[in-house]
Scaffold this active site. Structure first.
Site, PDB file in Angstrom:
ATOM      1  N   GLY A   1     -13.306 -72.496  74.256  1.00 34.64           N
ATOM      2  CA  GLY A   1     -13.665 -72.329  72.845  1.00 34.64           C
ATOM      3  C   GLY A   1     -13.280 -73.529  71.989  1.00 34.64           C
ATOM      4  O   GLY A   1     -14.082 -73.988  71.169  1.00 34.64           O
TER       5      GLY A   1
ATOM      6  N   ASP B   1     -12.891 -80.994  78.659  1.00 37.22           N
ATOM      7  CA  ASP B   1     -14.092 -80.151  78.689  1.00 37.22           C
ATOM      8  C   ASP B   1     -15.103 -80.523  77.598  1.00 37.22           C
ATOM      9  O   ASP B   1     -16.215 -79.986  77.575  1.00 37.22           O
ATOM     10  CB  ASP B   1     -13.714 -78.664  78.488  1.00 37.22           C
TER      11      ASP B   1
ATOM     12  N   SER C   1     -12.756 -76.644  72.939  1.00 34.28           N
ATOM     13  CA  SER C   1     -13.571 -77.808  73.325  1.00 34.28           C
ATOM     14  C   SER C   1     -14.986 -77.679  72.762  1.00 34.28           C
ATOM     15  O   SER C   1     -15.577 -78.665  72.317  1.00 34.28           O
ATOM     16  CB  SER C   1     -13.660 -77.917  74.851  1.00 34.28           C
ATOM     17  N   ALA C   2     -15.511 -76.457  72.784  1.00 36.11           N
ATOM     18  CA  ALA C   2     -16.860 -76.229  72.248  1.00 36.11           C
ATOM     19  C   ALA C   2     -16.885 -76.537  70.749  1.00 36.11           C
ATOM     20  O   ALA C   2     -17.838 -77.133  70.242  1.00 36.11           O
ATOM     21  CB  ALA C   2     -17.290 -74.782  72.499  1.00 36.11           C
TER      22      ALA C   2
ATOM     23  N   LEU D   1     -12.551 -70.087  78.385  1.00 31.32           N
ATOM     24  CA  LEU D   1     -13.962 -70.190  78.011  1.00 31.32           C
ATOM     25  C   LEU D   1     -14.251 -71.440  77.171  1.00 31.32           C
ATOM     26  O   LEU D   1     -15.345 -71.598  76.633  1.00 31.32           O
ATOM     27  CB  LEU D   1     -14.408 -68.932  77.250  1.00 31.32           C
TER      28      LEU D   1
ATOM     29  N   LYS E   1     -18.118 -71.606  77.769  1.00 27.84           N
ATOM     30  CA  LYS E   1     -18.547 -71.889  79.151  1.00 27.84           C
ATOM     31  C   LYS E   1     -17.785 -71.008  80.144  1.00 27.84           C
ATOM     32  O   LYS E   1     -16.714 -70.481  79.829  1.00 27.84           O
ATOM     33  CB  LYS E   1     -18.326 -73.373  79.517  1.00 27.84           C
TER      34      LYS E   1
ATOM     35  N   VAL F   1      -9.585 -66.846  72.254  1.00 28.80           N
ATOM     36  CA  VAL F   1      -8.788 -68.081  72.253  1.00 28.80           C
ATOM     37  C   VAL F   1      -7.906 -68.155  73.499  1.00 28.80           C
ATOM     38  O   VAL F   1      -7.366 -67.141  73.951  1.00 28.80           O
ATOM     39  CB  VAL F   1      -7.927 -68.134  70.960  1.00 28.80           C
ATOM     40  N   ALA F   2      -7.758 -69.364  74.046  1.00 31.76           N
ATOM     41  CA  ALA F   2      -6.943 -69.625  75.248  1.00 31.76           C
ATOM     42  C   ALA F   2      -7.325 -68.660  76.373  1.00 31.76           C
ATOM     43  O   ALA F   2      -6.492 -67.974  76.958  1.00 31.76           O
ATOM     44  CB  ALA F   2      -5.455 -69.540  74.931  1.00 31.76           C
TER      45      ALA F   2
END
Ligand code: ATP
Length: 283
Positions: free
Chosen positions: A101, A136, A103-104, A99, A11, A95-96
């Site tokens: 990642g 998120d 949580s997705a 975006l 996101k 990573v970190a």
């Protein structure tokens, strides 16, 4: 053996305001979240018991701090199911990076286990479990475009803002969200972002206006430490982005484009000095 393949979309925040720090230590947000088609692929394979996690990215923990571990643990705890899972993550989302990642991935595994094991958990139940894993995660379960308040859990689905061209540039410095919150001086923010105006632009599908007015209060913290973030934003605009901003707590910078030629030219220019540059579309 039963197995299932999942897509976990990242996101961006189309605007992000931090209103205040709550007595419980969390921060009250007012933000617009937008899913993008930059994605990780996750394979779930049934195991008799326990959990095994594999990932092709060395920055991703393989223990109980991985959000996919927490997703499995919560599902076991809530439903009493006594089954194990082998989770293979093909990581494409930096990573970190702001975006979401992790949580997705957590969201995808919650939904995936619900399907794999026919648990019949409702969408609302999945979002509630998701919130226990991370702020998120409920948005990642919902997807699309949403207005998020609270710590990110009070979600209102917005009119679709899909198919917009996004260029993402990640300088490869991992930034922890906790660090940004600790260094965010809310007293220094004297004007609030007009999120309501942004909601109108989304309702009208007005990409130029939205792009021009995007703002993220977390930028001040990260740019102070890493001026390159501001340089990338300026480069994006120079090469034709309608607007450019840091996503979430950074450090990924994105630009929104309405012209494919400019998008590719900008990508080529940025790639001369930045490691990870990706083209994506809003979902
Ligand atoms: P957000 O925008 O939600 O703050 P982010 O994109 O900044 O997230 P993530 O990629 O989610 O950050 O990673 C943050 C940290 O979470 C990582 O440094 C890593 O230690 C941990 N982590 C746990 N599970 C995962 C996962 N499945 N993928 C990536 N990182 C994970």
């Amino acid at each position: 053996m039963h197995e299932i393949i999942l897509e976990a979309f990242g996101k961006i925040n189309l605007s992000l305001d931090v209103l205040h720090r709550r007595p419980d230590g969390y921060h009250e947000l007012n933000t617009i979240m937008q899913q993008i088609d930059l994605k990780d692929t996750i394979i779930l394979k049934e195991l008799e018991k326990g959990i095994k996690i594999e990932c092709n990215h060395e920055g991703v923990p393989l223990d109980n701090s991985n959000l996919v571990y927490k997703a499995w643990e919560k599902i076991v705890e809530k439903t009493g199911i006594n089954k194990g899972v082998h989770i293979i993550i093909d990581k494409k989302i930096p990573v970190a990076s702001g975006l979401a990642g992790g949580s997705a991935n957590g969201a995808a595994v919650l939904k995936g286990l619900n399907t794999l094991w026919n648990l019949n958990l409702s969408y609302e139940e999945l979002k509630d479990i998701g919130l226990e894993i991370g702020a998120d995660v409920p948005f990642c379960i919902m997807g699309g475009t949403a207005h998020a308040k609270g710590i990110g859990e009070k979600l209102t689905k917005l009119r679709s803002f899909s198919n917009k061209m996004v260029l993402l540039a990640n300088v490869g410095i991992p930034i922890s969200t906790a660090y940004v919150y600790e260094n965010l001086n809310l007293k220094d923010i004297n004007s609030r972002i007009d999120i309501d105006k942004m909601l109108e632009y989304i309702e009208d599908d007005n990409l130029p206006k939205l792009a021009e007015n995007m703002a993220n209060v977390m930028e001040q913290v990260v740019i102070k430490e890493y001026p390159i973030i501001d340089e990338i934003k300026k480069d994006m605009i120079r090469y034709g982005a309608l607007g450019s901003m840091m996503s979430g707590s950074g450090p990924t910078v994105f630009g929104l484009f309405d012209d494919e030629e400019k998008l590719y030219r900008c990508k080529n220019e940025l790639e001369k000095r930045i490691k990870n540059v990706f083209i994506a579309k809003t979902v």
